[in-house]
Design a protein around this motif. Sequence first.
Motif, PDB file in Angstrom:
ATOM      1  N   LEU A 139       0.821  -1.216   0.000  1.00 54.44           N
ATOM      2  CA  LEU A 139       0.000   0.000   0.000  1.00 54.44           C
ATOM      3  C   LEU A 139       0.854   1.265   0.000  1.00 54.44           C
ATOM      4  CD1 LEU A 139      -2.878  -0.927   2.446  1.00 54.44           C
ATOM      5  CD2 LEU A 139      -3.062  -0.465   0.011  1.00 54.44           C
ATOM      6  N   ALA A 140       2.104   1.128   0.450  1.00 60.12           N
ATOM      7  CA  ALA A 140       2.955   2.308   0.515  1.00 60.12           C
ATOM      8  C   ALA A 140       3.407   2.750  -0.871  1.00 60.12           C
ATOM      9  CB  ALA A 140       4.175   2.037   1.399  1.00 60.12           C
ATOM     10  N   ILE A 141       3.365   1.816  -1.826  1.00 61.70           N
ATOM     11  CA  ILE A 141       3.768   2.187  -3.179  1.00 61.70           C
ATOM     12  C   ILE A 141       2.516   2.596  -3.947  1.00 61.70           C
ATOM     13  CG2 ILE A 141       4.925   1.392  -5.257  1.00 61.70           C
ATOM     14  CD1 ILE A 141       6.366  -0.645  -3.509  1.00 61.70           C
ATOM     15  N   PRO A 142       2.476   3.836  -4.455  1.00 64.84           N
ATOM     16  CA  PRO A 142       1.281   4.288  -5.156  1.00 64.84           C
ATOM     17  C   PRO A 142       0.841   3.297  -6.236  1.00 64.84           C
ATOM     18  CG  PRO A 142       2.809   6.081  -4.884  1.00 64.84           C
ATOM     19  CD  PRO A 142       3.505   4.860  -4.379  1.00 64.84           C
ATOM     20  N   ALA A 143      -0.468   3.096  -6.332  1.00 65.53           N
ATOM     21  CA  ALA A 143      -1.025   2.017  -7.149  1.00 65.53           C
ATOM     22  C   ALA A 143      -0.478   1.987  -8.570  1.00 65.53           C
ATOM     23  CB  ALA A 143      -2.542   2.128  -7.170  1.00 65.53           C
ATOM     24  N   ILE A 144      -0.576   3.119  -9.255  1.00 64.75           N
ATOM     25  CA  ILE A 144      -0.155   3.131 -10.658  1.00 64.75           C
ATOM     26  C   ILE A 144       1.351   2.894 -10.761  1.00 64.75           C
ATOM     27  CG2 ILE A 144       0.249   4.736 -12.562  1.00 64.75           C
ATOM     28  CD1 ILE A 144      -2.387   3.720 -12.867  1.00 64.75           C
ATOM     29  N   LEU A 145       2.096   3.455  -9.816  1.00 65.18           N
ATOM     30  CA  LEU A 145       3.546   3.263  -9.840  1.00 65.18           C
ATOM     31  C   LEU A 145       3.886   1.781  -9.684  1.00 65.18           C
ATOM     32  CD1 LEU A 145       6.380   4.421  -9.881  1.00 65.18           C
ATOM     33  CD2 LEU A 145       6.235   4.772  -7.429  1.00 65.18           C
ATOM     34  N   PHE A 146       3.200   1.148  -8.756  1.00 60.61           N
ATOM     35  CA  PHE A 146       3.424  -0.273  -8.524  1.00 60.61           C
ATOM     36  C   PHE A 146       3.113  -1.066  -9.790  1.00 60.61           C
ATOM     37  CE2 PHE A 146       2.434  -3.965  -5.410  1.00 60.61           C
ATOM     38  CZ  PHE A 146       3.737  -4.382  -5.501  1.00 60.61           C
ATOM     39  N   ILE A 148       3.058   0.064 -12.800  1.00 60.36           N
ATOM     40  CA  ILE A 148       4.037   0.404 -13.839  1.00 60.36           C
ATOM     41  C   ILE A 148       5.306  -0.417 -13.655  1.00 60.36           C
ATOM     42  CG2 ILE A 148       5.619   2.234 -14.573  1.00 60.36           C
ATOM     43  CD1 ILE A 148       3.349   4.227 -14.120  1.00 60.36           C
ATOM     44  N   VAL A 149       5.740  -0.517 -12.402  1.00 63.17           N
ATOM     45  CA  VAL A 149       6.976  -1.262 -12.136  1.00 63.17           C
ATOM     46  C   VAL A 149       6.800  -2.742 -12.497  1.00 63.17           C
ATOM     47  CG1 VAL A 149       8.497  -2.049 -10.295  1.00 63.17           C
ATOM     48  CG2 VAL A 149       7.812   0.335 -10.413  1.00 63.17           C
ATOM     49  N   ALA A 152       6.832  -2.988 -16.077  1.00 68.72           N
ATOM     50  CA  ALA A 152       8.172  -2.738 -16.592  1.00 68.72           C
ATOM     51  C   ALA A 152       9.023  -3.997 -16.501  1.00 68.72           C
ATOM     52  CB  ALA A 152       8.822  -1.606 -15.812  1.00 68.72           C
ATOM     53  N   ALA A 233      -5.456   3.679 -17.567  1.00 68.34           N
ATOM     54  CA  ALA A 233      -4.291   4.535 -17.348  1.00 68.34           C
ATOM     55  C   ALA A 233      -3.027   3.871 -17.898  1.00 68.34           C
ATOM     56  CB  ALA A 233      -4.131   4.830 -15.861  1.00 68.34           C
ATOM     57  N   LEU A 237      -0.615   5.113 -20.926  1.00 70.76           N
ATOM     58  CA  LEU A 237       0.833   5.310 -20.804  1.00 70.76           C
ATOM     59  C   LEU A 237       1.609   4.386 -21.743  1.00 70.76           C
ATOM     60  CD1 LEU A 237       1.111   5.643 -16.923  1.00 70.76           C
ATOM     61  CD2 LEU A 237       1.353   7.463 -18.624  1.00 70.76           C
ATOM     62  N   LEU A 239       1.635   1.135 -21.521  1.00 72.50           N
ATOM     63  CA  LEU A 239       2.155  -0.011 -20.788  1.00 72.50           C
ATOM     64  C   LEU A 239       1.125  -1.135 -20.700  1.00 72.50           C
ATOM     65  CD1 LEU A 239       3.850   2.017 -17.939  1.00 72.50           C
ATOM     66  CD2 LEU A 239       5.022   0.745 -19.722  1.00 72.50           C
TER      67      LEU A 239
ATOM     68  N   PHE C 146      -6.298  11.345 -16.676  1.00 74.11           N
ATOM     69  CA  PHE C 146      -5.520  11.604 -17.900  1.00 74.11           C
ATOM     70  C   PHE C 146      -6.429  12.163 -18.990  1.00 74.11           C
ATOM     71  CE2 PHE C 146      -7.068   7.477 -19.367  1.00 74.11           C
ATOM     72  CZ  PHE C 146      -7.180   6.783 -18.170  1.00 74.11           C
ATOM     73  N   SER C 269      -0.477   8.944  -1.383  1.00 78.55           N
ATOM     74  CA  SER C 269      -0.265   7.878  -2.350  1.00 78.55           C
ATOM     75  C   SER C 269      -1.014   8.184  -3.649  1.00 78.55           C
ATOM     76  CB  SER C 269      -0.736   6.563  -1.727  1.00 78.55           C
ATOM     77  OG  SER C 269      -0.626   5.537  -2.640  1.00 78.55           O
ATOM     78  N   THR C 273       0.401   8.809  -7.541  1.00 81.32           N
ATOM     79  CA  THR C 273      -0.144   8.170  -8.735  1.00 81.32           C
ATOM     80  C   THR C 273      -0.568   9.223  -9.746  1.00 81.32           C
ATOM     81  OG1 THR C 273      -0.927   6.187  -7.624  1.00 81.32           O
ATOM     82  CG2 THR C 273      -2.130   6.862  -9.561  1.00 81.32           C
ATOM     83  N   ILE C 276       2.325  10.971 -11.636  1.00 82.49           N
ATOM     84  CA  ILE C 276       2.915  10.273 -12.780  1.00 82.49           C
ATOM     85  C   ILE C 276       2.144  10.616 -14.052  1.00 82.49           C
ATOM     86  CG2 ILE C 276       3.293   7.995 -13.781  1.00 82.49           C
ATOM     87  CD1 ILE C 276       3.767   7.026 -10.884  1.00 82.49           C
ATOM     88  N   VAL C 295      11.269   3.919 -16.636  1.00 81.45           N
ATOM     89  CA  VAL C 295      10.661   2.639 -16.963  1.00 81.45           C
ATOM     90  C   VAL C 295      10.751   2.384 -18.463  1.00 81.45           C
ATOM     91  CG1 VAL C 295       8.464   1.408 -17.073  1.00 81.45           C
ATOM     92  CG2 VAL C 295       9.125   2.540 -14.971  1.00 81.45           C
ATOM     93  N   TYR C 296      10.422   3.422 -19.242  1.00 80.53           N
ATOM     94  CA  TYR C 296      10.511   3.269 -20.705  1.00 80.53           C
ATOM     95  C   TYR C 296      11.931   2.918 -21.142  1.00 80.53           C
ATOM     96  CZ  TYR C 296       5.900   5.528 -21.266  1.00 80.53           C
ATOM     97  OH  TYR C 296       4.578   5.842 -21.223  1.00 80.53           O
ATOM     98  N   ALA C 311       7.984   5.412  -1.869  1.00 82.17           N
ATOM     99  CA  ALA C 311       7.317   4.582  -0.859  1.00 82.17           C
ATOM    100  C   ALA C 311       7.695   5.048   0.551  1.00 82.17           C
ATOM    101  CB  ALA C 311       7.681   3.119  -1.055  1.00 82.17           C
ATOM    102  N   VAL C 314       5.722   8.025   1.367  1.00 79.92           N
ATOM    103  CA  VAL C 314       4.329   7.702   1.693  1.00 79.92           C
ATOM    104  C   VAL C 314       4.216   7.170   3.123  1.00 79.92           C
ATOM    105  CG1 VAL C 314       2.383   6.200   1.150  1.00 79.92           C
ATOM    106  CG2 VAL C 314       3.616   7.327  -0.690  1.00 79.92           C
ATOM    107  N   ILE C 315       5.116   6.257   3.504  1.00 79.50           N
ATOM    108  CA  ILE C 315       4.977   5.729   4.872  1.00 79.50           C
ATOM    109  C   ILE C 315       5.299   6.798   5.907  1.00 79.50           C
ATOM    110  CG2 ILE C 315       5.171   3.241   4.525  1.00 79.50           C
ATOM    111  CD1 ILE C 315       8.088   3.367   5.103  1.00 79.50           C
TER     112      ILE C 315
END
Lengths: 298, 344, 335
Positions: A139-146, A148-149, A152, A233, A237, A239, C146, C269, C273, C276, C295-296, C311, C314-315
Amino acid sequence: MKYMTSSAGVPGITPWQDTWYKLSTNHIAVAGLLVLIILITGAVFAPLIVFHDPHEQYTDILLAPPFWHEDSKPGFILGTDDLGRDIFSRLVYGARYSLFLGFVIVCLSLLVGVAVGAIAGMKRGVIEAVILRMMDIMLAIPAILFAIVIVAILGASLFNAALAVSIVLLPHFVRITRAAVITEMSKDYVLASKLDGSKGWLLFFRVLLPNISAPLIVQSTLSFSNAILDIAALGFLGLGAQPPTPEWGALLSASREFIETAPWTVTLPGLAILITVLASNLLGDGLRDALDPRIDQS
Amino acid sequence: MSVQLSANNYRTPLLNVENLSVDFEQNGRNNSAAESVYLNVHAGETVAIVGESGSGKSATSLAIMGLIRKPGVLRSGKVKLNGVDLLALSSRQRRRYLGKDISMIFQEPTVSLNPSFTIAQQISEALKCHGKMTRAQRYSRALELIREVGITDPEKCLQSWPHQLSGGMNQRVMIAMAISCNPSLLIADEPTTALDVTVQAQILNLLHRLQQKNNMGMIFVTHDLSVVSSIAHNVVVMYAGQVVERCSVDDLFQCPRHPYTEALLKSLPAYHSNTNKRLSSIKGSPPGTVESMSGCRFYSRCNYAKNDCRQSTPDLLGEPDSNSRAVRCFRPLKALSTSNDRPV
Amino acid sequence: MPQLLLRRILLVIPTFIGIVALTFFLIRLAPGDPILLIAGEHGVSAERYAELQKQFGFDQPLFIQFADYLSQVLNGDLGLSVVTQTPVLDEFGKLFPATLELALIAMIVAIAIAIPAGVLAAVKRNTLIDHSITAISLVGYSMPIFWWALLLILLFSVNLGILPVAGRLSFIYDIESVTGFMLIDTLLANDKEAFIDALHHLTLPAIVLATIPLAVIMRMTRSSMLEVLKQDYIRTARAKGLSEFSVIFKHALRNALIPVITVIGLQTSILMTGAILTETIFSWPGIGKWLLEAVYRRDYPVVQGGVLLIASLVILVNMVVDLLYVLINPALRQK
């Protein structure tokens, strides 16, 4: 109030009928449900509804405007894109991706989430602590970022995007299941079932699950709209779905450069996303109100 | 007591409530919560409003304060405090009287205090609202009030938050807050119901003492008749939104005239202290909604009901503008009967 | 209370180590050779390969590698970007103010509108005002931002031509970066025109980024206020003769804000998002755009470091919000 007409507690009416009754009196939620049913029907019967193949390129009709525009072309009610493909057909076929993927993602997330949450709630102790910590991390990693990773690492594709989104949605199901299981475990009827010999997964499925299904249903509906948004989303992007797949986010991304010359290529796919997400959120809110006993009889 | 009562009739009452009606709107229908209530309170006098839950006693007391909120609606009525009709005032004008000339304490003291403010803040807020005092003056007045309501270690209490105090302490704080501006009328809405029995007596004594000292008028709302005997001078019995009987406290216990009052008395343990008879209870339950009802509202539960009780509605007989005896019954009881075989 | 504080702070430690572990294994989970991944798409010679293997410690056992990585992270070493060969932490530090400026403005806008609107909706319950505010909140909550960004560009930039579509400042201005916040830097440079230009650039991205927090906070404020307005102490406040303004904004809002603050904290959080997507669309030179480009380009050290930093942020914010929650809630504070 006690003299209000309510079906709750009336003998012969199941909790599900009661929920349905309450839901059906909530006009906004019913509207959301109707829109979703129309969208699902449209997606399922897509070939019967559209006039054109979503991939067919009418090279002589590029970027035709929609029907309310005076330059519109007959037969292309929502116009065409830069390659001369019928936008209406692409949107209807796009609904297949969004709705189907949303459904699959929620099912996957729900199944795994409930299992993990149930283990945490029933076993407690170290296992629970470890699971909770892991969910905190996710949960600490923002949803879209997670997402995306994950994409990736696994590579950009619709399948990987769906997998990523279902992982992202997981912690909510785990937490809700765990909390509900712990609450229910302390109740007498569970104790009675335990004394009766039920334990482990049998106890969970037979005794607990029916009693914790309400929050899970609400969360599933809300996750469904999140899944659709996230998939779009990621598609936007680049992805998620790859061209020429007519997924809504990918459609938006591809038409971005025509925002000045053919704005409808941008507005329509986004509108489709908004309507779908809004409809399922309305339904989710309605379900929450109907299933939440706390605000009953207010 | 009865002498005092008749003497009161010639004085202008402190509070004069006329034809007060409150409805509750539910699904587009109106349910009457209180219907055409008349009430007088004199300075130094306690009037108890007695009734079961849902009888309209709380709706009446909230309406006097102008605190009816949706879905409640004030249908009609005058509430004259020293001759000023509070309900005719704008809400801005009425606020000048609330908490100053007329104040109120509630049933659940702990949830009636704001959890986010200390006791000191909440008491001094009432003072700040109605007077020009400096901060220090407000604090010393708050301290004085807290002492007045019998709290030991008042400094500590003032620094506390409501959740740190017991229910009885919180009710004392509520009382301190209510009397902070020396009101001429205090409305106590079931102030002891949520408290332990031992604490109940303390709070009753406190209210009684304060009333005597400040010569306050008091409306004491309760469902508990045993409390009434120790604190009230006059009693108004309500049933299903209507006043069914109005009398002095002595008359209430010695010769109730409405069958409902009688039934209430019979369900009191103390009432039977000399006999070994079983406590009686009133059969059935009060009507939930009185919209479509014709006839006497107590009809279905009344031991003495006749046919005409169902057909037409009895009026409150007596003088509606005074606190003299009045009863809403076609065949009021003449004398106390302990059995059901009474002459008609 | 000190115990509660300590417990909350201690809980952060395993979460943080977990995040380090996650970013550590991230690269090792990826299919293919991690060195080739780290080296990028150009490939490497055999000597360079061995050198990299040694540099990253891939010849060591996994556990040792992780311990090394953890100690590096704790020393503030997040590695070098494969593309630019500059330390990840430096790049992050350079770009973060842009994201922070955008996020702060968005959050201020969201809170400044959402809380009064939520209060208004609750006070005017079931009126047209309430229904409108609730509808706006629902649409905002369901908005694909977006697309919303593109709509705003279509309206304000393409059709009306009044707001710019990309960047933080027009090229004609040359502002020295002092704080990294363009609004403050232009003011420090005493360049009024540049300040207005920066404000123009900020407007659309801030609106887009504010949309979802706005909807969520509005909704939460409304329902929390409705709950509080039902409470007995509100009746007490009215019985004291307080003005309606005092009753609502002092007695009710003070209590209604307790859950709202938690929700505001959870927006960090969501803001990241949103950043980005927003930064990508508006070419905003912040960490959201930077991460997506990494990432790209398969710039794994940047992805790894960036995820770790975001992260942790966020915490950290969530922890602060938790502590704040205890501080503003007297019932918890005393325990």
